[in-house]
Design a protein around this motif. Structure first.
Motif, short mmCIF file in Angstrom:
data_model
loop_
_atom_site.label_atom_id
_atom_site.label_comp_id
_atom_site.label_asym_id
_atom_site.label_seq_id
_atom_site.Cartn_x
_atom_site.Cartn_y
_atom_site.Cartn_z
N GLY A 72 0.79 -1.20 -0.16
CA GLY A 72 -0.15 0.18 -0.13
C GLY A 72 0.91 1.37 -0.01
N ASP A 73 0.41 2.50 0.22
CA ASP A 73 0.76 3.64 0.20
C ASP A 73 2.04 3.91 1.00
OD1 ASP A 73 -0.78 3.72 2.31
OD2 ASP A 73 -1.19 6.12 2.42
N LEU A 74 2.02 3.35 2.55
CA LEU A 74 3.18 3.67 3.05
C LEU A 74 4.33 2.83 2.61
CD1 LEU A 74 1.39 3.26 6.65
CD2 LEU A 74 2.00 5.46 5.54
N MET A 75 4.26 1.65 2.33
CA MET A 75 5.29 1.04 1.60
C MET A 75 6.09 1.60 0.60
SD MET A 75 7.52 -1.33 2.51
CE MET A 75 6.57 -1.47 3.91
N VAL A 76 5.02 2.08 -0.39
CA VAL A 76 5.57 2.81 -1.65
C VAL A 76 6.33 4.08 -1.23
CG1 VAL A 76 4.94 3.86 -3.74
CG2 VAL A 76 3.73 1.71 -3.00
N LEU A 77 5.84 4.74 -0.13
CA LEU A 77 6.49 5.95 0.14
C LEU A 77 7.77 5.56 0.91
CD1 LEU A 77 3.62 7.93 2.05
CD2 LEU A 77 5.15 8.68 0.15
N GLU A 78 7.94 4.33 1.64
CA GLU A 78 9.19 4.15 2.10
C GLU A 78 9.90 3.76 1.18
OE1 GLU A 78 11.49 3.21 5.70
OE2 GLU A 78 9.62 4.07 5.31
N ALA A 79 9.54 3.12 0.06
CA ALA A 79 10.45 2.70 -1.12
C ALA A 79 11.13 3.85 -1.75
CB ALA A 79 9.79 1.96 -2.16
N LEU A 113 14.38 3.49 -4.46
CA LEU A 113 14.08 2.55 -5.23
C LEU A 113 13.39 3.17 -6.61
CD1 LEU A 113 14.45 0.72 -2.90
CD2 LEU A 113 12.44 -0.53 -3.77
N ALA A 114 13.63 2.31 -7.69
CA ALA A 114 13.07 2.84 -8.96
C ALA A 114 11.84 2.46 -9.19
CB ALA A 114 13.95 2.43 -10.20
N GLY A 115 11.25 1.71 -8.16
CA GLY A 115 9.85 1.21 -8.39
C GLY A 115 9.74 -0.14 -7.58
N LEU A 116 8.54 -0.67 -7.82
CA LEU A 116 8.10 -2.14 -7.26
C LEU A 116 7.37 -2.83 -8.48
CD1 LEU A 116 7.46 0.11 -4.88
CD2 LEU A 116 6.72 -1.86 -3.51
N ILE A 174 4.96 -6.22 -8.44
CA ILE A 174 4.52 -7.24 -7.22
C ILE A 174 3.53 -8.26 -7.95
CG2 ILE A 174 2.70 -7.42 -5.62
CD1 ILE A 174 2.69 -4.08 -5.57
N TRP A 175 4.11 -9.53 -7.74
CA TRP A 175 3.34 -10.88 -8.25
C TRP A 175 2.27 -11.30 -7.11
CZ3 TRP A 175 4.68 -16.73 -7.64
CH2 TRP A 175 3.81 -17.42 -8.34
N GLY A 176 1.23 -10.17 -7.45
CA GLY A 176 0.06 -10.09 -6.42
C GLY A 176 -0.55 -8.84 -6.64
N LEU A 177 -1.26 -8.15 -5.62
CA LEU A 177 -2.22 -7.12 -5.67
C LEU A 177 -1.65 -5.97 -4.75
CD1 LEU A 177 -5.57 -8.72 -5.42
CD2 LEU A 177 -4.54 -8.11 -7.62
N HIS A 178 -2.09 -4.69 -5.17
CA HIS A 178 -1.83 -3.65 -4.39
C HIS A 178 -3.24 -2.78 -3.97
CE1 HIS A 178 -2.88 -1.72 -8.05
NE2 HIS A 178 -3.34 -0.56 -7.36
N ARG A 179 -3.03 -1.79 -3.03
CA ARG A 179 -4.07 -1.09 -2.62
C ARG A 179 -3.77 0.31 -2.44
NH1 ARG A 179 -5.92 -2.68 3.47
NH2 ARG A 179 -3.95 -2.13 4.66
N ASP A 180 -4.75 1.19 -2.01
CA ASP A 180 -4.44 2.40 -2.00
C ASP A 180 -3.91 3.26 -3.33
OD1 ASP A 180 -4.74 2.07 0.90
OD2 ASP A 180 -2.46 1.68 1.24
N THR A 181 -4.88 2.94 -4.25
CA THR A 181 -4.46 3.25 -5.65
C THR A 181 -4.42 4.82 -5.65
OG1 THR A 181 -5.45 1.24 -6.63
CG2 THR A 181 -5.21 3.23 -8.14
N ILE A 237 1.57 9.46 -5.33
CA ILE A 237 3.18 9.40 -4.97
C ILE A 237 4.06 9.27 -6.25
CG2 ILE A 237 4.98 7.70 -4.18
CD1 ILE A 237 2.59 6.74 -1.91
N GLY A 238 3.52 8.58 -7.26
CA GLY A 238 4.16 8.78 -8.58
C GLY A 238 5.25 7.45 -8.80
N LEU A 239 5.62 6.79 -7.96
CA LEU A 239 6.78 5.77 -8.11
C LEU A 239 6.11 4.71 -8.92
CD1 LEU A 239 9.68 5.07 -6.91
CD2 LEU A 239 8.65 3.64 -5.56
N PRO A 240 6.73 4.35 -9.94
CA PRO A 240 6.27 3.27 -10.92
C PRO A 240 5.90 1.96 -9.87
CG PRO A 240 7.88 4.18 -12.09
CD PRO A 240 8.01 4.43 -10.63
N VAL A 241 4.48 1.47 -9.84
CA VAL A 241 4.34 0.18 -9.18
C VAL A 241 3.57 -0.65 -10.21
CG1 VAL A 241 2.72 -1.01 -7.38
CG2 VAL A 241 4.20 1.36 -7.11
N PHE A 242 3.86 -1.96 -10.39
CA PHE A 242 3.18 -2.99 -11.23
C PHE A 242 2.76 -3.97 -10.61
CE2 PHE A 242 5.81 -0.42 -14.33
CZ PHE A 242 5.60 -0.63 -15.45
N SER A 243 1.43 -4.31 -10.68
CA SER A 243 0.87 -5.64 -10.08
C SER A 243 -0.27 -6.03 -10.88
CB SER A 243 0.19 -5.17 -8.79
OG SER A 243 -0.91 -4.39 -8.88
N TYR A 244 -0.94 -7.00 -10.45
CA TYR A 244 -2.04 -7.50 -11.01
C TYR A 244 -3.38 -6.47 -10.91
CZ TYR A 244 -0.61 -12.63 -11.88
OH TYR A 244 -0.04 -13.49 -12.52
#
Length: 230
Positions: free
Chosen positions: A83-90, A95-98, A100-107, A113-120
């Motif tokens: 979620g958002d807190l982990m992406v802010l920590e990244a 980090l350049a991005g995340l 995920i072999w799975g799902l995210h939340r807090d879209t 935040i704008g950091l690239p995040v890829f997931s299902y």
């Protein structure tokens, strides 16, 4: 690495892997950017998820600038693991991005935040389970049928995600760029009125195939210096 990938794409990198006999390791279909159009490239920072974010926080302690956190959540679609807190920590870890072999939340927050995040995709509930972590939780990550670690580079864009060994990445990117230039030239020539059939000597190919049924179009393209199938 991001600069080298800037004018390339995952299809070009995949074609380069085929041409160089580099194992083709592609993420399962459906992994996509939270914000369409985002892309990333960087060294794999692996982390296997077991229900708690502590494994991610521990992984970030070993992060280098430009790394990509590759999260193995087993492809689960019954919980969101980032979620958002982990992406802010990244972001704070450089980090350049995340990926995920799975799902995210807090879209909405991830978009802001704008950091690239890829997931299902997105899913409201976080995990309610807590499994025992494996000893290799920070050593490698599974992603589909592939096992990746810090000896790999991950590339991601609108067409998907794939992994290339660090020690083959320079030649893969160089080959991908040569394929790109060939294909862009072919596209320009089509727009100028010279069809792809004309460019590839397709009539000659058909004649050769009639004489030799084993003469493939891919073999023909290699003979004339084409690149549209690899």
């Amino acid at each position: 690495m991001r600069d080298a990938f800037a004018e390339l794409s995952t299809p070009l990198v995949a074609d380069a892997c085929v041409r160089l006999d580099v194992p083709l390791r592609v993420a399962p279909p459906g992994i996509a950017a939270v914000v369409p159009g985002q892309r990333l490239a960087g060294r794999v920072l692996p982390a296997r998820h077991y229900g708690s974010v502590d494994v991610f926080l521990e992984a970030l302690g070993n992060a280098g600038p430009g790394d990509v956190l590759v999260v193995d959540n087993g492809g689960r679609v019954d919980e969101a693991c980032v979620g958002d807190l982990m992406v802010l920590e990244a972001v704070a870890a450089g980090l350049a991005g995340l990926v995920i072999w799975g799902l995210h939340r807090d879209t909405p927050e991830l978009v802001e935040i704008g950091l690239p995040v890829f997931s299902y995709g997105s899913y409201p509930p976080g995990p309610v389970r807590l499994a025992e972590a494996e000893r290799s939780a920070l050593v490698s990550a599974r992603f589909g049928t592939h096992l990746v670690d810090a000896s790999d580079i991950v590339f991601a864009d609108g067409d998907g995600v794939l992994f290339v060994p660090v020690d083959r990445s320079d030649e893969v990117l160089a080959t991908a760029d040569r394929i790109r230039r060939t294909e862009r030239d072919q596209a320009d020539r089509i727009r100028a009125g010279q069809t792809l059939r004309e460019q590839t000597g397709f009539a000659d190919y058909l004649a050769r195939r009639a004489e030799d049924p084993a003469y493939s179009f891919r073999r023909h393209l290699r003979r004339i210096g084409g690149a549209i199938e690899e």
